[in-house]
Design a protein around this motif. Sequence first.
Motif, PDB file in Angstrom:
ATOM      1  N   UNK A  16       0.838  -1.185   0.000  1.00 34.25           N
ATOM      2  CA  UNK A  16       0.000   0.000   0.000  1.00 34.25           C
ATOM      3  C   UNK A  16       0.878   1.241   0.000  1.00 34.25           C
ATOM      4  N   UNK A  17       0.573   2.136  -0.895  1.00 35.24           N
ATOM      5  CA  UNK A  17       1.285   3.411  -0.986  1.00 35.24           C
ATOM      6  C   UNK A  17       0.246   4.522  -0.904  1.00 35.24           C
ATOM      7  N   UNK A  18       0.285   5.254   0.209  1.00 32.50           N
ATOM      8  CA  UNK A  18      -0.722   6.289   0.462  1.00 32.50           C
ATOM      9  C   UNK A  18      -2.111   5.656   0.450  1.00 32.50           C
ATOM     10  N   UNK A  19      -2.985   6.084  -0.419  1.00 31.89           N
ATOM     11  CA  UNK A  19      -4.337   5.546  -0.454  1.00 31.89           C
ATOM     12  C   UNK A  19      -4.533   4.542  -1.575  1.00 31.89           C
ATOM     13  N   UNK A  20      -3.468   4.034  -2.144  1.00 30.21           N
ATOM     14  CA  UNK A  20      -3.562   3.087  -3.255  1.00 30.21           C
ATOM     15  C   UNK A  20      -2.945   1.753  -2.853  1.00 30.21           C
ATOM     16  N   UNK A  21      -3.489   0.685  -3.440  1.00 31.58           N
ATOM     17  CA  UNK A  21      -2.926  -0.656  -3.277  1.00 31.58           C
ATOM     18  C   UNK A  21      -2.283  -1.048  -4.615  1.00 31.58           C
ATOM     19  N   UNK A  22      -1.019  -1.363  -4.558  1.00 33.25           N
ATOM     20  CA  UNK A  22      -0.241  -1.662  -5.769  1.00 33.25           C
ATOM     21  C   UNK A  22       0.182  -3.122  -5.732  1.00 33.25           C
ATOM     22  N   UNK A  23      -0.015  -3.847  -6.854  1.00 27.22           N
ATOM     23  CA  UNK A  23       0.512  -5.212  -6.979  1.00 27.22           C
ATOM     24  C   UNK A  23       1.837  -5.161  -7.726  1.00 27.22           C
ATOM     25  N   UNK A  24       2.722  -6.043  -7.343  1.00 27.91           N
ATOM     26  CA  UNK A  24       4.075  -6.066  -7.911  1.00 27.91           C
ATOM     27  C   UNK A  24       4.375  -7.464  -8.420  1.00 27.91           C
ATOM     28  N   UNK A  25       4.853  -7.532  -9.664  1.00 27.35           N
ATOM     29  CA  UNK A  25       5.305  -8.796 -10.247  1.00 27.35           C
ATOM     30  C   UNK A  25       6.659  -8.544 -10.905  1.00 27.35           C
ATOM     31  N   UNK A  26       7.562  -9.486 -10.738  1.00 21.94           N
ATOM     32  CA  UNK A  26       8.887  -9.324 -11.340  1.00 21.94           C
ATOM     33  C   UNK A  26       9.358 -10.649 -11.909  1.00 21.94           C
ATOM     34  N   UNK A  27      10.202 -10.575 -12.917  1.00 22.03           N
ATOM     35  CA  UNK A  27      10.783 -11.767 -13.540  1.00 22.03           C
ATOM     36  C   UNK A  27      12.113 -11.377 -14.148  1.00 22.03           C
ATOM     37  N   UNK A  28      13.010 -12.361 -14.214  1.00 19.58           N
ATOM     38  CA  UNK A  28      14.342 -12.108 -14.752  1.00 19.58           C
ATOM     39  C   UNK A  28      14.282 -11.991 -16.275  1.00 19.58           C
ATOM     40  N   UNK A  29      15.113 -11.088 -16.812  1.00 21.37           N
ATOM     41  CA  UNK A  29      15.275 -10.948 -18.260  1.00 21.37           C
ATOM     42  C   UNK A  29      16.498 -11.775 -18.647  1.00 21.37           C
ATOM     43  N   UNK A  30      16.267 -12.863 -19.404  1.00 22.47           N
ATOM     44  CA  UNK A  30      17.334 -13.800 -19.734  1.00 22.47           C
ATOM     45  C   UNK A  30      17.548 -13.827 -21.242  1.00 22.47           C
ATOM     46  N   UNK A  31      18.798 -14.067 -21.635  1.00 25.12           N
ATOM     47  CA  UNK A  31      19.113 -14.265 -23.042  1.00 25.12           C
ATOM     48  C   UNK A  31      18.882 -15.729 -23.402  1.00 25.12           C
ATOM     49  N   UNK A  32      19.045 -16.040 -24.686  1.00 26.64           N
ATOM     50  CA  UNK A  32      18.898 -17.427 -25.122  1.00 26.64           C
ATOM     51  C   UNK A  32      19.965 -18.324 -24.510  1.00 26.64           C
ATOM     52  N   UNK A  33      21.073 -17.748 -24.061  1.00 26.24           N
ATOM     53  CA  UNK A  33      22.160 -18.519 -23.444  1.00 26.24           C
ATOM     54  C   UNK A  33      22.045 -18.536 -21.927  1.00 26.24           C
ATOM     55  N   UNK A  34      20.835 -18.229 -21.375  1.00 28.95           N
ATOM     56  CA  UNK A  34      20.593 -18.218 -19.923  1.00 28.95           C
ATOM     57  C   UNK A  34      21.485 -17.224 -19.193  1.00 28.95           C
ATOM     58  N   UNK A  35      21.793 -16.106 -19.839  1.00 31.34           N
ATOM     59  CA  UNK A  35      22.548 -15.041 -19.176  1.00 31.34           C
ATOM     60  C   UNK A  35      21.551 -13.980 -18.718  1.00 31.34           C
ATOM     61  N   UNK A  36      21.606 -13.630 -17.428  1.00 33.03           N
ATOM     62  CA  UNK A  36      20.663 -12.670 -16.860  1.00 33.03           C
ATOM     63  C   UNK A  36      21.100 -11.258 -17.196  1.00 33.03           C
ATOM     64  N   UNK A  37      20.166 -10.459 -17.759  1.00 30.77           N
ATOM     65  CA  UNK A  37      20.431  -9.074 -18.129  1.00 30.77           C
ATOM     66  C   UNK A  37      19.862  -8.089 -17.117  1.00 30.77           C
ATOM     67  N   UNK A  38      18.921  -8.548 -16.311  1.00 30.25           N
ATOM     68  CA  UNK A  38      18.282  -7.660 -15.345  1.00 30.25           C
ATOM     69  C   UNK A  38      16.956  -8.248 -14.901  1.00 30.25           C
ATOM     70  N   UNK A  39      16.117  -7.420 -14.301  1.00 28.78           N
ATOM     71  CA  UNK A  39      14.811  -7.859 -13.813  1.00 28.78           C
ATOM     72  C   UNK A  39      13.756  -6.856 -14.251  1.00 28.78           C
ATOM     73  N   UNK A  40      12.683  -7.356 -14.877  1.00 30.90           N
ATOM     74  CA  UNK A  40      11.576  -6.494 -15.277  1.00 30.90           C
ATOM     75  C   UNK A  40      10.518  -6.540 -14.171  1.00 30.90           C
ATOM     76  N   UNK A  41      10.009  -5.372 -13.802  1.00 28.95           N
ATOM     77  CA  UNK A  41       9.043  -5.236 -12.711  1.00 28.95           C
ATOM     78  C   UNK A  41       7.795  -4.557 -13.260  1.00 28.95           C
ATOM     79  N   UNK A  42       6.624  -5.152 -12.984  1.00 26.62           N
ATOM     80  CA  UNK A  42       5.345  -4.600 -13.441  1.00 26.62           C
ATOM     81  C   UNK A  42       4.551  -4.177 -12.205  1.00 26.62           C
ATOM     82  N   UNK A  43       4.122  -2.891 -12.167  1.00 27.30           N
ATOM     83  CA  UNK A  43       3.317  -2.340 -11.071  1.00 27.30           C
ATOM     84  C   UNK A  43       1.907  -2.078 -11.584  1.00 27.30           C
ATOM     85  N   UNK A  44       0.914  -2.549 -10.841  1.00 29.09           N
ATOM     86  CA  UNK A  44      -0.489  -2.364 -11.258  1.00 29.09           C
ATOM     87  C   UNK A  44      -1.292  -1.822 -10.081  1.00 29.09           C
ATOM     88  N   UNK A  45      -2.142  -0.847 -10.366  1.00 31.06           N
ATOM     89  CA  UNK A  45      -3.020  -0.270  -9.352  1.00 31.06           C
ATOM     90  C   UNK A  45      -4.231  -1.192  -9.187  1.00 31.06           C
TER      91      UNK A  45
END
Length: 757
Positions: free
Chosen positions: A472-501
């Motif tokens: 909860x942030x102030x008067x809003x409820x936010x859902x958070x989902x994240x997953x790793x960004x991987x190449x075809x060679x299983x090399x991790x480039x970072x993490x993508x995060x999706x925020x939804x009200x």
Amino acid sequence: MPPEEHRPNPLWHRFKKRLADISIRLKIVGPYLLLTVLVAVSGIYMVTRLVSGSLDERLNNHLLESGRVVADTMIRREYVHQEDARAIAFTTGFADAVRARDIATALAIARPIAINSRLECLIVVDSEGHGILHMLAQDDGRIAAEEDTVQAGDIWVIQNLLDSGTPETSPIRGLVQHPNQQYYYFTAFPISSVGELVGVVAIGSALDTLLPDLKSTSLAEVTFYINDGRAIASTFIPQVDAAEVPQLLEDLRMTPAAFERRLTSPEVTAMGEFSLGPRSYRQAVGPLRMGTETLGVFSVAQSTEFIFTAGEASRNSYFLLFAAATLAVVGVGYATARLITRPLERLVQTSNAVAEGNLRRRTGIKSADEIGVLASTFDEMTERLEQRNAELKELLRIQKETASRMRSILASIADGVLLEELQGTIVPLNQAAEMMLNELPEDFMFNPNIELEVPAPGEENYNPWLLAGRFQAHDKMISLHSAAVMTDDDERLGTVIVLRDITSEVEAEQLKDAFVEHVSHELRTPLTVIKGYSNLLLATAGDALSAQQHMFLRTIESHTENLISMINALLDFSEMAAKGRLGIRPQPLELPDLLQQLSEEWEPYMQEKTLDFRVEIPADLPTLTADGQRLRWALMNLIRNAWQYTPESGAVIVRVTPDAQHITIAVQDTGIGIAPEVRRQIFSRFFRVRNVDDDTVRGLGLGLYVTQAIVNAHGGTVDFTSELGEGSTFTVTLPIIAPGVSEDTLALLAPTERAAR
């Protein structure tokens, strides 16, 4: 006509022409080829002379060392046998069970030890030689237990130990053929009671599983011999078909005279060579001794191909000599190589121009030798590079267009999309993400109210970077989902995060919970009236009502109680959901009193279904700090589930086990069990098992959910094991001192609690 001495020699002219047409490699190497061959031959001769004399000695030493390794490994196996035999024979109650032929008690004592030690064969006989236990490892790893299937006369080491008649006899070992026709290495150990020999326990290791271990440790083929040189087991057997095994054992057979000599030999000695099929082997033979006993003879063998393998390895010396010879050839041919440097200079100039970006430059070299072929190939490569450069420019243009479309797509998404780089930097990928970040507090990632669902490492499709949660942030409820960004060679480039009200969804859920709580409160009042009047009618009607009418009233009362119980469960669940957690009031609690109350309360219900209901509580159980009312609720849910899902004539057992810091309460039943595909949902709210054959089981699916919440609030854990059709066991583990209650506080609470009782 010119004089004879000035006339050109046609043979020499043709030779020079041929020399000009041959390859540059031959021009350089040709004059010195003979020198290289002579050096190589000399190297081979020296290596052969140096190595051939030591290979036989190395092979013999390796065989003798392998023999010592086999003898030491068998001694260690004997030590393990004796340790396991002592653990069984000296266990309290085992000797008395053997004396009384109490097979069930003997099996209960021996089975855990056999399983933990992974015994392959366990035989127990009494002093009369009659079989008590026979446990044999199966192909699937389980241990099958049988009764009265093996007698002392079937295993001679057991019979010999019984013939001694005294418990002071040392263990007897031997290579024995089991009634199942397999050979085992057995150790027979006496079972004594009050100075009397009451039986024998024998532990065996199958030679079929023992020999592969010996082979891997000794790095040699191992064979065991008994009875005048007869081979009984060998690591050569897995290398042939089953039909060829008897002939293989016959080929490995040792003469009686040689067997007797090796049986009395003081150590492992080399014996000679033999052939099996197309391969030749050299072997060493020695006696198999355990203490003062000689059980037989064993041999270790290794293929003589070792000599040829070692010979190949020794050629490294030859390669060093050949490298030296090559350096000599290169040194001598350096002057000749200068003849070809001029066209190479042009090739170098062209390559430098291409490296600077002039892809239109060409060498212009036209010749039939290797330099000409190289120049032609280089020109062709440059032309292809020019074409590839044009293609890359086109691909870059397409990539820019794709990136532009991707940015447009991200900009049109209402959810906020963020990218966490490997360095930890958060980069917003669309305008919605920037707006959400501006509205969030700076320390929102450290907010203790963030609920994250982290997958367990053992789960299917486990991804350590895949997270989900809400905050909860102030008067809003936010859902958070994240997953790793991987190449075809299983090399991790970072993490993508999706925020939804999800504020509106959460509000709808809260309205639903409020509605359930309100309806439950409103329903409980008329149900209480219905129950009261039905009880009043049953108590005062007497003979005014018929038996059928009495039955109708009891049915109304029973269903009213069920409905009130479900409404109460909904109200308790609504209270938990509203508070977000389950608060407890830990006090000193005598767990036996609580379990005794539950036992008395549920005994009539258990008897009604003819269930064997037992509560096993050990003596001197420590005082537990817990919320008695909440804990009673949790345990009652487990007992109710066991009662509901166990058919008639089954059993429900409540077992308490304490240790230094925890108390474990196990509720075991012989009910219908839980299917594997629904086990992950078993503690979810409003979930019920659907593999019940009738409609007698009632409930809302909140019992296990509430139980887990209560146990977790006490700092404990709840888990279960289940076999479909065989029953389930739910285990609650509670700390003796609840979280947040110090020992000083406990000392203050305990006298008050005892005085109140």
